[in-house]
Enzyme design. Sequence first.
Site, PDB file in Angstrom:
ATOM      1  N   HIS A 193       0.896  -1.070   0.115  1.00 35.06           N
ATOM      2  CA  HIS A 193       0.206  -0.383  -0.007  1.00 35.06           C
ATOM      3  C   HIS A 193       0.794   1.278  -0.191  1.00 35.06           C
ATOM      4  O   HIS A 193       0.751   2.101   0.134  1.00 35.06           O
ATOM      5  CB  HIS A 193      -0.777   0.379   1.520  1.00 35.06           C
ATOM      6  CG  HIS A 193      -0.981  -0.659   1.069  1.00 35.06           C
ATOM      7  ND1 HIS A 193      -2.874  -1.640   0.959  1.00 35.06           N
ATOM      8  CD2 HIS A 193      -1.406  -2.423   2.315  1.00 35.06           C
ATOM      9  CE1 HIS A 193      -3.076  -2.406   1.208  1.00 35.06           C
ATOM     10  NE2 HIS A 193      -2.548  -3.278   1.848  1.00 35.06           N
ATOM     11  N   SER A 224      14.618  20.037 -16.787  1.00 38.81           N
ATOM     12  CA  SER A 224      13.121  21.284 -17.565  1.00 38.81           C
ATOM     13  C   SER A 224      13.710  21.878 -17.882  1.00 38.81           C
ATOM     14  O   SER A 224      14.817  22.530 -17.292  1.00 38.81           O
ATOM     15  CB  SER A 224      12.842  21.145 -15.848  1.00 38.81           C
ATOM     16  OG  SER A 224      12.333  21.978 -15.556  1.00 38.81           O
TER      17      SER A 224
END
Length: 449
Positions: free
Chosen positions: A141, A262
């Site tokens: 999880h 970026s």
Amino acid sequence: MVERYAREQMKALWSTEAKYGAWLEVEKALVRGWNKLGLIPDSDCEKICANAKFDIARIDEIEAVTKHDLIAFTTSVAESLGEESRWFHYGITSSDCIDTAVALQMRDSLKLIMQGVRDLREVIKKKAYQHKDTLMVGRSHGIHGEPITFGLVCAVWYDEMGRHLYSLESALKLISVGQLSGAMGNLAHTPIELEELVCAELGLKPAPVSNQVIQRDRYARVITDLALLASSCEKIAVEIRHLQRTEVYEAEEFFEEGQKGSSAMPHKRNPVLSENITGLCRVIRGFALPAMENVALWHERDISHSSVERFILPDSFITTDFMLARLSSLLDKLLIYPKNMLKNLNLTGGLVFSQRVLLELPKKGISRENAYKIVQRNAMKVWQDLQEGKSALNERGESLYLQYLLSDSELLSAIGQEAIKECFDFGYYTKSVDCIFKRVFGEQPLVIH
């Protein structure tokens, strides 16, 4: 087909030149088959096999009039021959030629894919042995569970890719079939011996029975196998993306000299390759549904499948081939950070050892329900401390959880201080790694140089 995501060898198998080349290969094999059965004279057979050729521009020109690509093809080839052209495409229908030729293309493409899977497994195997004992936290999880090693993570990938290889080997046999059974598949105009001769020459087996087409469940099987392979590859890519998150930073894609992450933020080092692989795998899975919908044709056949296959066949193989090569390269250069893995393993103050403590208590006569309460109540104290920003380890390097357990009088009276401390041993969780590796990789270990 998008050029950006295509490699030359696979792309060449699905070019227009390759398509017509496969058609011509089938048609020439048919001529030789008829010759062996005594229908086509030796001289005509020799002329056809020596001189038959096609011209793509001429095929396009003819198809603009005929609206039928196979007829345009046979007409173009006939123009390269003399009177012997009367034997070209004799006794068969368009699908006999096209479907048998496509079988050749898929067979050769699938062999490239299978080699790609083998190459990927070797890269994974090498990584697994390099990090067989590299401790990290296992997560369920997304939450810390218990200690594992990165080598075990890789072993799971390797084993899974083995299952895909097994499935693809089966699919290769399933797809390597041809047909020359005539317009309705009844072998009325072509003797069964002819079909067997031609298929044998092409390295195929004749379909036991066909109508006017090779049945599309065969195609659907191959495409869905590629889709399943893509799902497993995406699973690996997603894991890498998670491990590269700044908060985790246990692994990272190799960042090339001069690479930019970026246009706005010069510091960025993004998992662009694994994200690209994730996207490509989505596309590959997208081809599975139309492949399955192509199975249901009207009666002996229609052509609703034809336009679909012009997209999904080349694109499935070309994209899968590219994706596999990219994933292999990514994993080969993948940077692993064991110190960060160990840091994260200690992040929850020893909570990863809770089950080990839990399993000791029933040995001392304590019910599982009460044992769970003892272990959990101390674990909840650790969560509270972590929420308040407390350090997971004290100045002596002891975990928060160990401190609380050693202060629990009920637990101490049950198993004692030393037994509690023994539960906080990483070696306990890695004791079976060698045995697991033997099951996955065999008895012969890989030597890492």
